[in-house]
Design an enzyme around this catalytic site. Structure first.
Site, PDB file in Angstrom:
ATOM      1  N   HIS A 168      59.454 -88.135 -58.351  1.00  0.00           N
ATOM      2  CA  HIS A 168      59.188 -87.544 -57.290  1.00  0.00           C
ATOM      3  C   HIS A 168      59.592 -88.365 -56.110  1.00  0.00           C
ATOM      4  CE1 HIS A 168      56.366 -84.807 -59.728  1.00  0.00           C
ATOM      5  NE2 HIS A 168      56.391 -83.803 -58.756  1.00  0.00           N
TER       6      HIS A 168
ATOM      7  N   LYS B 233      55.129 -89.296 -51.978  1.00  0.00           N
ATOM      8  CA  LYS B 233      54.202 -88.551 -52.778  1.00  0.00           C
ATOM      9  C   LYS B 233      52.961 -89.501 -53.264  1.00  0.00           C
ATOM     10  CE  LYS B 233      52.976 -85.632 -57.185  1.00  0.00           C
ATOM     11  NZ  LYS B 233      52.340 -84.839 -56.556  1.00  0.00           N
TER      12      LYS B 233
HETATM   13  N1  LIG Z   1      51.059 -77.372 -56.628  1.00  0.00           N
HETATM   14  C1  LIG Z   1      52.254 -77.505 -56.314  1.00  0.00           C
HETATM   15  O1  LIG Z   1      53.223 -76.480 -56.897  1.00  0.00           O
HETATM   16  C2  LIG Z   1      52.752 -78.483 -55.387  1.00  0.00           C
HETATM   17  C3  LIG Z   1      54.094 -78.495 -54.980  1.00  0.00           C
HETATM   18  C4  LIG Z   1      54.542 -79.513 -54.150  1.00  0.00           C
HETATM   19  C5  LIG Z   1      53.454 -80.320 -53.571  1.00  0.00           C
HETATM   20  N2  LIG Z   1      52.493 -80.297 -53.914  1.00  0.00           N
HETATM   21  C6  LIG Z   1      51.224 -81.240 -53.335  1.00  0.00           C
HETATM   22  O2  LIG Z   1      50.939 -80.478 -52.263  1.00  0.00           O
HETATM   23  C7  LIG Z   1      50.590 -81.578 -51.320  1.00  0.00           C
HETATM   24  C8  LIG Z   1      51.273 -81.412 -50.074  1.00  0.00           C
HETATM   25  O3  LIG Z   1      52.586 -81.904 -50.461  1.00  0.00           O
HETATM   26  P1  LIG Z   1      53.796 -81.998 -48.984  1.00  0.00           P
HETATM   27  O4  LIG Z   1      54.856 -82.490 -49.845  1.00  0.00           O
HETATM   28  O5  LIG Z   1      53.776 -80.905 -48.366  1.00  0.00           O
HETATM   29  O6  LIG Z   1      53.245 -83.425 -48.351  1.00  0.00           O
HETATM   30  P2  LIG Z   1      53.546 -83.812 -46.787  1.00  0.00           P
HETATM   31  O7  LIG Z   1      52.984 -85.198 -46.769  1.00  0.00           O
HETATM   32  O8  LIG Z   1      54.689 -83.541 -46.363  1.00  0.00           O
HETATM   33  O9  LIG Z   1      52.445 -82.924 -45.892  1.00  0.00           O
HETATM   34  C9  LIG Z   1      50.918 -83.048 -45.819  1.00  0.00           C
HETATM   35  C10 LIG Z   1      50.362 -82.541 -44.966  1.00  0.00           C
HETATM   36  O10 LIG Z   1      48.922 -82.538 -44.775  1.00  0.00           O
HETATM   37  C11 LIG Z   1      48.365 -82.781 -43.591  1.00  0.00           C
HETATM   38  N3  LIG Z   1      47.002 -83.340 -43.793  1.00  0.00           N
HETATM   39  C12 LIG Z   1      46.638 -84.734 -43.886  1.00  0.00           C
HETATM   40  N4  LIG Z   1      45.041 -84.755 -43.708  1.00  0.00           N
HETATM   41  C13 LIG Z   1      44.650 -83.436 -43.470  1.00  0.00           C
HETATM   42  C14 LIG Z   1      43.520 -82.694 -43.218  1.00  0.00           C
HETATM   43  N5  LIG Z   1      42.506 -83.587 -43.250  1.00  0.00           N
HETATM   44  N6  LIG Z   1      43.534 -81.458 -43.010  1.00  0.00           N
HETATM   45  C15 LIG Z   1      44.610 -80.696 -43.203  1.00  0.00           C
HETATM   46  N7  LIG Z   1      45.766 -81.397 -43.188  1.00  0.00           N
HETATM   47  C16 LIG Z   1      45.840 -82.533 -43.562  1.00  0.00           C
HETATM   48  C17 LIG Z   1      49.384 -83.705 -42.968  1.00  0.00           C
HETATM   49  O11 LIG Z   1      49.279 -83.930 -41.546  1.00  0.00           O
HETATM   50  C18 LIG Z   1      50.414 -82.980 -43.369  1.00  0.00           C
HETATM   51  O12 LIG Z   1      50.858 -82.014 -42.550  1.00  0.00           O
HETATM   52  C19 LIG Z   1      50.487 -82.960 -51.972  1.00  0.00           C
HETATM   53  O13 LIG Z   1      49.118 -82.954 -52.849  1.00  0.00           O
HETATM   54  C20 LIG Z   1      51.589 -82.553 -53.236  1.00  0.00           C
HETATM   55  O14 LIG Z   1      51.485 -83.293 -54.461  1.00  0.00           O
HETATM   56  C21 LIG Z   1      51.965 -79.283 -54.823  1.00  0.00           C
END
Ligand SMILES: NC(=O)c1ccc[n+]([C@@H]2O[C@H](COP(=O)([O-])OP(=O)(O)OC[C@H]3O[C@@H](n4cnc5c(N)ncnc54)[C@H](O)[C@@H]3O)[C@@H](O)[C@H]2O)c1
Length: 236
Positions: A133, A137
């Site tokens: 990844h 991450k």
């Molecule tokens: N299940 C799936 O299919 C899948 C796919 C991709 C990513 N993910 C997961 O999704 C999550 C997010 O991934 P990403 O790539 O968008 O990350 P990213 O770092 O780009 O975004 C994270 C977001 O969360 C926000 N955030 C932080 N603290 C917060 C809070 N207390 N309340 C609300 N928002 C808050 C940040 O400001 C940011 O906007 C990760 O855990 C990743 O592993 C899951």
């Protein structure tokens, strides 16, 4: 539908694009500077959480407390899963969690269990998992790699646990995690013997596959009660 996005990073923005293309509105966008603790959740039909591991549980509890259906893609909070599941059942809420929302990965989960059953008698093969990844991450191994390992443990009598490192310990599956560049997510399950190698591999080409799955889950969940995952969605 009027959707709240909890987490407005890479995935939140991808989900916004898919949701608006399917005629939904985004009524609320929450991030680290604007959290659910001060949010007005009235008029929202479903919340989709792709935030950070240490905020997911608080977000889920806040949604359950106002009977708002919540779809969670955030990974890395599974130690709290039983507590959250009990709360969802107790409050008669609706929670949808998937370690991976892409259709292709969910087909791979199914194929992984079938292949493990075929491989179970063939102890000359050693199974291991690799995942790659992007460098931002936060959790390791990925939630998807853990789901793959659980599928192996369920179906291979020689395996009872996983470790996030190279291991030759009896009963243990190695999960090797790589963090590099902007990779959206690559997972492979490999069976290696002295004469050949069998590999099951999924390579995401971008984040759209995850976002489509999350929006389809948000369209499916309202009106239901309980804890659901992709198996429930794909079977119906
Ligand atoms: N299940 C799936 O299919 C899948 C796919 C991709 C990513 N993910 C997961 O999704 C999550 C997010 O991934 P990403 O790539 O968008 O990350 P990213 O770092 O780009 O975004 C994270 C977001 O969360 C926000 N955030 C932080 N603290 C917060 C809070 N207390 N309340 C609300 N928002 C808050 C940040 O400001 C940011 O906007 C990760 O855990 C990743 O592993 C899951």
């Amino acid at each position: 539908m009027n959707i709240a996005l909890i987490g407005y990073g890479k995935m939140g923005k991808e989900i916004e694009a898919i949701a608006t293309s399917r005629d939904h509105t985004i009524g609320l966008r929450l991030d680290s500077a604007n959290t659910i603790d001060n949010a007005d959740l009235s008029n929202i039909d479903a919340a989709i959480d792709f935030s950070v591991p240490n905020s997911a549980v608080n977000n889920i509890k806040a949604c359950l407390s106002v009977k708002l259906p919540i779809i969670v893609g955030t990974t890395g909070w599974m130690k709290n899963f039983e507590e959250v599941k009990d709360l969802c059942i107790h409050t008669q809420g609706a929670l949808f969690y998937a370690s991976n929302f892409s259709l292709g990965v969910n087909i791979m989960f199914n194929a992984n269990e079938k292949l493990a059953r075929l491989m179970n008698p063939h102890t000359s093969y050693n199974v291991s998992i690799e995942e790659t990844h992007h460098t931002e991450k936060l959790d390791s191994p990925s939630g998807t790699a853990i789901t793959l390992a659980e599928g192996l443990i369920k179906n291979l009598s020689s395996k009872s646990k996983w470790e996030n490192k190279e291991t030759s310990e009896d009963g243990s599956i190695s999960i090797i995690s790589h963090r590099e560049g902007n990779v959206p997510g690559t997972h492979s399950v490999s069976y290696d013997s002295s004469v050949d190698n069998i590999e099951l591999k999924h390579t995401a080409k971008g984040r759209a596959g995850f976002a489509i799955g999350a929006v389809v889950a948000a369209e499916w969940l309202p009106g239901k009660k309980g804890v659901f995952t992709m198996d429930d969605l794909l079977e119906n």
